[in-house]
Design a protein around this motif. Structure first.
Motif, PDB file in Angstrom:
ATOM      1  N   THR A 178       9.388 -14.341  11.320  1.00 36.85           N
ATOM      2  CA  THR A 178       9.301 -12.960  11.800  1.00 36.85           C
ATOM      3  C   THR A 178      10.669 -12.414  12.195  1.00 36.85           C
ATOM      4  O   THR A 178      10.760 -11.306  12.688  1.00 36.85           O
ATOM      5  CB  THR A 178       8.354 -12.869  13.017  1.00 36.85           C
ATOM      6  OG1 THR A 178       8.848 -13.734  14.049  1.00 36.85           O
ATOM      7  CG2 THR A 178       6.936 -13.237  12.644  1.00 36.85           C
ATOM      8  N   SER A 179      11.719 -13.187  11.970  1.00 35.94           N
ATOM      9  CA  SER A 179      13.060 -12.768  12.384  1.00 35.94           C
ATOM     10  C   SER A 179      13.746 -11.887  11.349  1.00 35.94           C
ATOM     11  O   SER A 179      14.826 -11.382  11.605  1.00 35.94           O
ATOM     12  CB  SER A 179      13.936 -13.998  12.660  1.00 35.94           C
ATOM     13  OG  SER A 179      14.217 -14.672  11.452  1.00 35.94           O
ATOM     14  N   GLY A 180      13.163 -11.716  10.185  1.00 33.99           N
ATOM     15  CA  GLY A 180      13.785 -10.923   9.144  1.00 33.99           C
ATOM     16  C   GLY A 180      14.663 -11.753   8.224  1.00 33.99           C
ATOM     17  O   GLY A 180      15.287 -11.225   7.319  1.00 33.99           O
ATOM     18  N   GLU A 240      16.760 -11.154   4.319  1.00 35.40           N
ATOM     19  CA  GLU A 240      18.166 -11.463   4.065  1.00 35.40           C
ATOM     20  C   GLU A 240      18.298 -12.422   2.892  1.00 35.40           C
ATOM     21  O   GLU A 240      19.199 -12.277   2.064  1.00 35.40           O
ATOM     22  CB  GLU A 240      18.812 -12.074   5.310  1.00 35.40           C
ATOM     23  CG  GLU A 240      18.932 -11.117   6.477  1.00 35.40           C
ATOM     24  CD  GLU A 240      19.431 -11.815   7.733  1.00 35.40           C
ATOM     25  OE1 GLU A 240      20.071 -12.887   7.625  1.00 35.40           O
ATOM     26  OE2 GLU A 240      19.180 -11.289   8.826  1.00 35.40           O
ATOM     27  N   VAL A 241      17.416 -13.383   2.821  1.00 34.73           N
ATOM     28  CA  VAL A 241      17.439 -14.346   1.727  1.00 34.73           C
ATOM     29  C   VAL A 241      17.145 -13.634   0.408  1.00 34.73           C
ATOM     30  O   VAL A 241      17.813 -13.874  -0.599  1.00 34.73           O
ATOM     31  CB  VAL A 241      16.443 -15.495   1.981  1.00 34.73           C
ATOM     32  CG1 VAL A 241      16.292 -16.378   0.752  1.00 34.73           C
ATOM     33  CG2 VAL A 241      16.884 -16.323   3.176  1.00 34.73           C
ATOM     34  N   ASP A 242      16.164 -12.740   0.406  1.00 33.10           N
ATOM     35  CA  ASP A 242      15.831 -11.988  -0.807  1.00 33.10           C
ATOM     36  C   ASP A 242      17.030 -11.173  -1.290  1.00 33.10           C
ATOM     37  O   ASP A 242      17.298 -11.115  -2.491  1.00 33.10           O
ATOM     38  CB  ASP A 242      14.641 -11.063  -0.559  1.00 33.10           C
ATOM     39  CG  ASP A 242      13.333 -11.823  -0.377  1.00 33.10           C
ATOM     40  OD1 ASP A 242      13.250 -12.998  -0.800  1.00 33.10           O
ATOM     41  OD2 ASP A 242      12.402 -11.241   0.202  1.00 33.10           O
ATOM     42  N   THR A 243      17.745 -10.549  -0.350  1.00 34.66           N
ATOM     43  CA  THR A 243      18.929  -9.762  -0.704  1.00 34.66           C
ATOM     44  C   THR A 243      20.007 -10.658  -1.306  1.00 34.66           C
ATOM     45  O   THR A 243      20.615 -10.314  -2.323  1.00 34.66           O
ATOM     46  CB  THR A 243      19.482  -9.025   0.538  1.00 34.66           C
ATOM     47  OG1 THR A 243      18.459  -8.158   1.039  1.00 34.66           O
ATOM     48  CG2 THR A 243      20.718  -8.221   0.204  1.00 34.66           C
ATOM     49  N   ALA A 244      20.241 -11.802  -0.683  1.00 36.73           N
ATOM     50  CA  ALA A 244      21.254 -12.737  -1.179  1.00 36.73           C
ATOM     51  C   ALA A 244      20.889 -13.247  -2.573  1.00 36.73           C
ATOM     52  O   ALA A 244      21.760 -13.351  -3.448  1.00 36.73           O
ATOM     53  CB  ALA A 244      21.427 -13.890  -0.203  1.00 36.73           C
TER      54      ALA A 244
END
Length: 92
Positions: free
Chosen positions: A47-49, A53-57
């Motif tokens: 739930t930290s988002g 971030e992983v998807d963007t990377a």
């Protein structure tokens, strides 16, 4: 269990990133992307988002890979694997 799995992923990525073990930039890029995709399953309840971030990377790494910039892909994926390991330890 999560911590040891991600630690194992990170250690493997670190070994593969070493010039002595690298099978080629293109292969390492894809290997790292596969490891991130496998590690994302551990973020299903995050739930930290961090998952976003992983998807963007991953998107950035795939774009670099498609453009033939495998060194950039490896840089992005190695950092993402390290971030995943750090988040499991409670750090950022």
């Amino acid at each position: 269990m999560k911590r040891s799995a991600l630690a194992g992923l990170f250690m493997t990525a670190a070994m593969l990133a070493s010039p002595a073990f690298a099978a080629g930039d293109k292969d390492l890029c894809q290997i790292n992307l596969d490891k991130i995709n496998n590690g994302k399953a551990l973020l299903a309840t995050d739930t930290s988002g961090k998952s976003g971030e992983v998807d963007t990377a991953v998107a950035q790494a795939k774009a670099a890979h498609a453009a033939g910039d495998d060194k950039k892909c490896i840089e992005i994926t190695s950092k993402t694997l390290q971030d995943l390991q750090n988040s499991e330890k409670g750090g950022e």
